[in-house]
Design a protein around this motif. Structure first.
Motif, PDB file in Angstrom:
ATOM      1  N   UNK A  70      38.954  33.585  27.625  1.00  9.90           N
ATOM      2  CA  UNK A  70      39.315  32.170  27.602  1.00  9.90           C
ATOM      3  C   UNK A  70      39.952  31.719  28.917  1.00  9.90           C
ATOM      4  N   UNK A  71      41.216  31.255  28.868  1.00 10.20           N
ATOM      5  CA  UNK A  71      41.849  30.691  30.051  1.00 10.20           C
ATOM      6  C   UNK A  71      41.887  31.605  31.251  1.00 10.20           C
ATOM      7  N   UNK A  72      41.921  32.908  31.030  1.00  8.69           N
ATOM      8  CA  UNK A  72      41.911  33.841  32.156  1.00  8.69           C
ATOM      9  C   UNK A  72      40.643  33.755  32.967  1.00  8.69           C
ATOM     10  N   UNK A  73      39.551  33.335  32.334  1.00  5.39           N
ATOM     11  CA  UNK A  73      38.290  33.210  33.050  1.00  5.39           C
ATOM     12  C   UNK A  73      38.365  32.086  34.081  1.00  5.39           C
ATOM     13  N   UNK A  74      39.257  31.121  33.870  1.00  8.26           N
ATOM     14  CA  UNK A  74      39.449  30.070  34.867  1.00  8.26           C
ATOM     15  C   UNK A  74      39.980  30.609  36.183  1.00  8.26           C
ATOM     16  N   UNK A  75      40.845  31.628  36.127  1.00 14.06           N
ATOM     17  CA  UNK A  75      41.348  32.265  37.345  1.00 14.06           C
ATOM     18  C   UNK A  75      40.205  32.957  38.076  1.00 14.06           C
ATOM     19  N   UNK A  76      39.371  33.664  37.324  1.00 17.24           N
ATOM     20  CA  UNK A  76      38.233  34.365  37.918  1.00 17.24           C
ATOM     21  C   UNK A  76      37.287  33.379  38.585  1.00 17.24           C
ATOM     22  N   UNK A  77      36.975  32.295  37.887  1.00 14.40           N
ATOM     23  CA  UNK A  77      36.018  31.315  38.411  1.00 14.40           C
ATOM     24  C   UNK A  77      36.567  30.557  39.613  1.00 14.40           C
ATOM     25  N   UNK A  78      37.867  30.349  39.657  1.00 19.91           N
ATOM     26  CA  UNK A  78      38.463  29.592  40.763  1.00 19.91           C
ATOM     27  C   UNK A  78      38.482  30.380  42.063  1.00 19.91           C
ATOM     28  N   UNK A  79      38.481  31.706  41.984  1.00 18.99           N
ATOM     29  CA  UNK A  79      38.589  32.535  43.182  1.00 18.99           C
ATOM     30  C   UNK A  79      37.355  32.420  44.060  1.00 18.99           C
ATOM     31  N   UNK A  80      37.534  32.678  45.342  1.00 21.34           N
ATOM     32  CA  UNK A  80      36.416  32.657  46.282  1.00 21.34           C
ATOM     33  C   UNK A  80      35.502  33.858  46.085  1.00 21.34           C
ATOM     34  N   UNK A  81      36.102  35.017  45.816  1.00 22.16           N
ATOM     35  CA  UNK A  81      35.349  36.251  45.580  1.00 22.16           C
ATOM     36  C   UNK A  81      35.925  36.900  44.328  1.00 22.16           C
ATOM     37  N   UNK A  82      35.053  37.257  43.389  1.00 18.57           N
ATOM     38  CA  UNK A  82      35.493  37.902  42.155  1.00 18.57           C
ATOM     39  C   UNK A  82      34.772  39.229  42.010  1.00 18.57           C
ATOM     40  N   UNK A  83      35.540  40.307  41.934  1.00 15.98           N
ATOM     41  CA  UNK A  83      35.001  41.647  41.781  1.00 15.98           C
ATOM     42  C   UNK A  83      35.477  42.213  40.452  1.00 15.98           C
TER      43      UNK A  83
END
Length: 266
Positions: free
Chosen positions: A123-136
């Motif tokens: 849920x809301x944690x996915x917003x942090x992942x999506x907002x980042x420039x690079x997600x690993x």
């Protein structure tokens, strides 16, 4: 796909007055690492955690020694989403606005932001992942936009999640609430790259070394170009989507669904 990940339901026990620091900031070799460390509720987005995360992002932005920011987490879970204990007791008005603010702070940050996802995100944690420039992430990490199953919608995080994912993938993930793994997340555009668990640290180090090689002005101006559309989207729609999230969390249907869900988890 069967979901064999650890339980990522936020702990509903009340906060205590002696809660330790929940986000640690370390700066070394041009990197500022912000580590979520709230094992009590599986790194849920409590008021304290998001306040410290926003503060850490601001400090990293103001530090001339920092070229790149990494957001990581301790434990088996990266982030379990909203803190349901706080939402149940105080409503989601402040929480929804803060989730919008976190996404904007990451998207508009003057320095590249990399997320290191070692485990489940909900849920809301996915917003942090999506907002980042690079997600690993690891290939085994799991993701789920579970809001629909609780009579909610991924309103605030849609600001960054939907532009990252393909439209077909976004529709399926949001409407089904189904769990998907790191390989799916990479194929669908939510993350940059999924790697075996034992290769995650090397992938993060390699990525950060490539980014740190950039000149500060080049990184800053290039990121601004890349982030412009997302920043405009957040500024134009953030308030409306925060209000939608607040309304849904306060509805009788959502309260009933969340109560039933938490009782099943006990």
């Amino acid at each position: 796909m069967a979901d064999t990940t650890p339980d990522t339901t936020p702990d509903t026990s009340p906060d205590t007055s002696d809660t330790p620091e929940l986000v640690h900031l370390e700066v070394a070799d041009g990197l500022a690492t912000l580590t979520l460390d709230s094992p009590r509720n599986r790194n849920a987005l409590s008021r304290q955690l998001v306040t410290e995360l926003l503060d850490g992002l601001a400090r990293a932005e103001a530090d001339d020694a920092v070229r790149v920011v990494v957001v990581a987490a301790t434990g088996n879970v990266f982030c379990s989403g909203a803190d349901l204990a706080e939402a149940a007791g105080q409503g989601m008005e402040e929480g929804a606005r803060t989730i919008v603010a976190i996404q904007r702070a990451i998207v508009a940050h003057a320095k590249p932001v990399v997320v290191r996802v070692q485990g489940p995100v909900r849920a809301g944690g996915i917003g942090i992942v999506a907002a980042a420039d690079v997600a690993l992430c690891t290939e085994e990490a799991t993701f789920a936009l579970t809001e629909v199953r609780l009579a909610l919608a991924p309103a605030a995080i849609s600001l960054t999640v939907l532009p990252r994912m393909t439209s077909r993938a976004g529709a399926w993930a949001c409407l089904s609430g189904a769990t998907f793994d790191g390989r799916d997340a990479a194929a669908w555009g939510l993350v940059t790259r999924a790697v075996p668990a034992d290769g995650l640290d090397a992938a993060v180090a390699e990525t950060c070394a490539a980014l740190v090689a950039g000149a500060p002005q080049g990184l800053r101006e290039t990121k601004q170009l890349l982030a412009r559309d997302l920043v405009d989207r957040i500024d134009a729609r953030g308030d409306d989507l925060a209000r939608l999230s607040t309304r849904l969390f306060g509805s009788d249907e959502a309260k009933e669904a969340m109560t039933a869900f938490l009782e099943r988890r006990r």
